[in-house]
Design a protein around this motif. Structure first.
Motif, PDB file in Angstrom:
ATOM      1  N   ASN A 251       0.803  -1.224   0.000  1.00  0.00           N
ATOM      2  CA  ASN A 251       0.000   0.000   0.000  1.00  0.00           C
ATOM      3  C   ASN A 251       0.836   1.275   0.000  1.00  0.00           C
ATOM      4  OD1 ASN A 251      -2.329  -1.548   0.045  1.00  0.00           O
ATOM      5  ND2 ASN A 251      -2.462  -1.521   2.264  1.00  0.00           N
ATOM      6  N   MET A 252       2.089   1.170   0.365  1.00  0.00           N
ATOM      7  CA  MET A 252       2.939   2.354   0.423  1.00  0.00           C
ATOM      8  C   MET A 252       3.476   2.675  -0.972  1.00  0.00           C
ATOM      9  SD  MET A 252       2.445   2.875   3.544  1.00  0.00           S
ATOM     10  CE  MET A 252       3.458   4.320   3.758  1.00  0.00           C
ATOM     11  N   ASP A 253       3.938   3.894  -1.170  1.00  0.00           N
ATOM     12  CA  ASP A 253       4.477   4.301  -2.462  1.00  0.00           C
ATOM     13  C   ASP A 253       5.863   3.707  -2.715  1.00  0.00           C
ATOM     14  OD1 ASP A 253       2.241   5.830  -2.972  1.00  0.00           O
ATOM     15  OD2 ASP A 253       3.183   7.733  -2.408  1.00  0.00           O
ATOM     16  N   ARG A 254       6.579   3.374  -1.657  1.00  0.00           N
ATOM     17  CA  ARG A 254       7.961   2.925  -1.776  1.00  0.00           C
ATOM     18  C   ARG A 254       8.073   1.427  -1.512  1.00  0.00           C
ATOM     19  NH1 ARG A 254       6.973   6.992   1.404  1.00  0.00           N
ATOM     20  NH2 ARG A 254       6.896   5.550   3.139  1.00  0.00           N
TER      21      ARG A 254
ATOM     22  N   GLU B  18       2.904  -6.029 -12.091  1.00  0.00           N
ATOM     23  CA  GLU B  18       1.541  -5.597 -12.396  1.00  0.00           C
ATOM     24  C   GLU B  18       1.371  -4.108 -12.110  1.00  0.00           C
ATOM     25  OE1 GLU B  18      -1.744  -7.996 -11.114  1.00  0.00           O
ATOM     26  OE2 GLU B  18      -0.490  -9.796 -11.043  1.00  0.00           O
ATOM     27  N   TYR B  19       0.499  -3.494 -12.921  1.00  0.00           N
ATOM     28  CA  TYR B  19       0.192  -2.081 -12.770  1.00  0.00           C
ATOM     29  C   TYR B  19      -1.057  -1.903 -11.918  1.00  0.00           C
ATOM     30  CZ  TYR B  19       3.531  -1.110 -16.462  1.00  0.00           C
ATOM     31  OH  TYR B  19       4.677  -1.012 -17.195  1.00  0.00           O
ATOM     32  N   TYR B  20      -1.089  -0.797 -11.164  1.00  0.00           N
ATOM     33  CA  TYR B  20      -2.229  -0.476 -10.313  1.00  0.00           C
ATOM     34  C   TYR B  20      -2.550   1.007 -10.465  1.00  0.00           C
ATOM     35  CZ  TYR B  20      -1.333  -4.978  -8.186  1.00  0.00           C
ATOM     36  OH  TYR B  20      -1.152  -6.322  -7.986  1.00  0.00           O
ATOM     37  N   ASP B  21      -3.833   1.320 -10.305  1.00  0.00           N
ATOM     38  CA  ASP B  21      -4.278   2.704 -10.355  1.00  0.00           C
ATOM     39  C   ASP B  21      -4.069   3.367  -9.001  1.00  0.00           C
ATOM     40  OD1 ASP B  21      -5.174   2.040 -12.888  1.00  0.00           O
ATOM     41  OD2 ASP B  21      -7.299   2.029 -12.337  1.00  0.00           O
ATOM     42  N   THR B  22      -3.826   4.667  -9.034  1.00  0.00           N
ATOM     43  CA  THR B  22      -3.775   5.490  -7.833  1.00  0.00           C
ATOM     44  C   THR B  22      -5.042   6.331  -7.802  1.00  0.00           C
ATOM     45  OG1 THR B  22      -1.362   5.603  -7.802  1.00  0.00           O
ATOM     46  CG2 THR B  22      -2.546   7.354  -6.638  1.00  0.00           C
ATOM     47  N   ILE B  23      -5.729   6.303  -6.669  1.00  0.00           N
ATOM     48  CA  ILE B  23      -6.946   7.086  -6.502  1.00  0.00           C
ATOM     49  C   ILE B  23      -6.583   8.383  -5.783  1.00  0.00           C
ATOM     50  CG2 ILE B  23      -9.217   7.157  -5.403  1.00  0.00           C
ATOM     51  CD1 ILE B  23      -9.320   4.100  -5.787  1.00  0.00           C
ATOM     52  N   VAL B  24      -7.016   9.493  -6.346  1.00  0.00           N
ATOM     53  CA  VAL B  24      -6.784  10.813  -5.772  1.00  0.00           C
ATOM     54  C   VAL B  24      -8.065  11.215  -5.036  1.00  0.00           C
ATOM     55  CG1 VAL B  24      -6.245  13.233  -6.256  1.00  0.00           C
ATOM     56  CG2 VAL B  24      -5.230  11.414  -7.662  1.00  0.00           C
ATOM     57  N   MET B  25      -7.926  11.572  -3.764  1.00  0.00           N
ATOM     58  CA  MET B  25      -9.092  11.922  -2.952  1.00  0.00           C
ATOM     59  C   MET B  25      -8.886  13.284  -2.299  1.00  0.00           C
ATOM     60  SD  MET B  25      -9.947   8.217  -1.195  1.00  0.00           S
ATOM     61  CE  MET B  25     -11.684   8.560  -0.953  1.00  0.00           C
TER      62      MET B  25
ATOM     63  N   VAL C 171      -7.964  18.950   2.326  1.00  0.00           N
ATOM     64  CA  VAL C 171      -6.968  17.921   2.615  1.00  0.00           C
ATOM     65  C   VAL C 171      -7.011  16.940   1.449  1.00  0.00           C
ATOM     66  CG1 VAL C 171      -6.221  16.110   4.202  1.00  0.00           C
ATOM     67  CG2 VAL C 171      -7.298  18.196   5.106  1.00  0.00           C
ATOM     68  N   THR C 172      -5.849  16.655   0.863  1.00  0.00           N
ATOM     69  CA  THR C 172      -5.772  15.733  -0.259  1.00  0.00           C
ATOM     70  C   THR C 172      -4.934  14.520   0.126  1.00  0.00           C
ATOM     71  OG1 THR C 172      -3.797  16.757  -1.197  1.00  0.00           O
ATOM     72  CG2 THR C 172      -5.935  17.628  -1.926  1.00  0.00           C
ATOM     73  N   LEU C 173      -5.105  13.439  -0.618  1.00  0.00           N
ATOM     74  CA  LEU C 173      -4.314  12.233  -0.412  1.00  0.00           C
ATOM     75  C   LEU C 173      -4.398  11.377  -1.654  1.00  0.00           C
ATOM     76  CD1 LEU C 173      -6.397   9.622   0.139  1.00  0.00           C
ATOM     77  CD2 LEU C 173      -6.733  10.844   2.268  1.00  0.00           C
ATOM     78  N   THR C 174      -3.505  10.400  -1.732  1.00  0.00           N
ATOM     79  CA  THR C 174      -3.583   9.380  -2.768  1.00  0.00           C
ATOM     80  C   THR C 174      -3.552   8.022  -2.095  1.00  0.00           C
ATOM     81  OG1 THR C 174      -1.181   9.321  -3.101  1.00  0.00           O
ATOM     82  CG2 THR C 174      -2.453  10.823  -4.512  1.00  0.00           C
ATOM     83  N   VAL C 175      -4.195   7.043  -2.746  1.00  0.00           N
ATOM     84  CA  VAL C 175      -4.267   5.695  -2.194  1.00  0.00           C
ATOM     85  C   VAL C 175      -4.316   4.706  -3.354  1.00  0.00           C
ATOM     86  CG1 VAL C 175      -6.793   5.834  -1.960  1.00  0.00           C
ATOM     87  CG2 VAL C 175      -5.528   4.202  -0.557  1.00  0.00           C
TER      88      VAL C 175
ATOM     89  N   VAL D  31      -0.343   8.622   5.820  1.00  0.00           N
ATOM     90  CA  VAL D  31      -0.374   7.885   7.087  1.00  0.00           C
ATOM     91  C   VAL D  31       0.198   6.489   6.885  1.00  0.00           C
ATOM     92  CG1 VAL D  31      -2.721   7.011   6.719  1.00  0.00           C
ATOM     93  CG2 VAL D  31      -1.849   7.229   9.056  1.00  0.00           C
ATOM     94  N   CYS D  32       0.799   5.936   7.928  1.00  0.00           N
ATOM     95  CA  CYS D  32       1.218   4.535   7.912  1.00  0.00           C
ATOM     96  C   CYS D  32       1.256   4.008   9.350  1.00  0.00           C
ATOM     97  CB  CYS D  32       2.555   4.354   7.223  1.00  0.00           C
ATOM     98  SG  CYS D  32       3.903   5.290   7.904  1.00  0.00           S
ATOM     99  N   VAL D  33       0.932   2.729   9.470  1.00  0.00           N
ATOM    100  CA  VAL D  33       0.903   2.049  10.764  1.00  0.00           C
ATOM    101  C   VAL D  33       1.570   0.684  10.591  1.00  0.00           C
ATOM    102  CG1 VAL D  33      -0.583   1.084  12.581  1.00  0.00           C
ATOM    103  CG2 VAL D  33      -1.218   3.237  11.453  1.00  0.00           C
ATOM    104  N   ALA D  34       2.397   0.291  11.542  1.00  0.00           N
ATOM    105  CA  ALA D  34       3.051  -1.017  11.498  1.00  0.00           C
ATOM    106  C   ALA D  34       2.003  -2.129  11.492  1.00  0.00           C
ATOM    107  CB  ALA D  34       3.992  -1.175  12.690  1.00  0.00           C
TER     108      ALA D  34
END
Length: 182
Positions: A41-44, A169-176, A133-137, A102-105
């Protein structure tokens, strides 16, 4: 910017949310690498765009000084288990908004820690006059998308085949985005 420390108990887990302090830098550096390796789920990928303790100290110092930035950590028995940031822009055309992350272990998923980090960030944003407030997921992170929608975020767009994971595999990023409560 800083907030007051908050205490929570959810599903028997006691945790705190507070503003990041410079002494958190070493823990944040290793936690970021850990979390990047625990989920797609993370970008990196794990170890990419590494930030050392000195880098985190600089980020924390900057976020503390700027009115449009916020850096929160979640702790369980004084151990940092997650964090969230809101980062604003110095550009006038974008000064009304901040970007949230945001990230949680993984061992602490399911206790509402990410939810409380988001709530605390949105409360700060609303009180600070932040209008948006914007984010991507990533498209496959259904739980996060549902949480964001419950908290007033709307899907503003989709970046098609924006990410390519290790499996090729490719995945879409949702902008919210979420407009503040005015």
């Amino acid at each position: 910017m800083k907030i007051h420390k908050q205490e929570f108990i959810i599903k028997g887990m006691a945790f705190s949310i507070r503003s990041a302090e410079e002494w958190d830098a070493v823990s944040l550096s290793s936690l970021r690498v850990q979390i990047d390796g625990e989920t797609e789920n993370m970008d990196r990928e794990q170890g990419e765009a590494y930030i050392d303790a000195a880098g985190f100290r600089d980020i924390i110092r900057l976020d503390t000084e700027k009115d449009r930035n916020l850096f929160l950590v979640a702790t369980v028995q004084e151990e940092i288990v997650g964090y969230a940031r809101c980062e604003g822009s110095d550009l006038k055309r974008f000064s009304h908004r901040v970007e949230f992350g945001v990230c949680v272990a993984r061992n602490y998923w399911g206790y509402g820690i990410g939810n409380k980090l988001l709530e605390s960030s949105l409360h700060w944003a609303d009180r600070s006059g932040v209008e948006k407030v914007t984010l991507t997921v990533v498209e496959t992170n259904d739980k996060a998308i549902e949480l964001y929608q419950r908290m007033g975020f709307e899907i503003e767009g989709v970046l098609k085949k924006d990410r390519r994971h290790a499996n090729g595999e490719y995945y879409d990023t949702i902008v919210m985005g979420r407009f503040g409560n005015k």
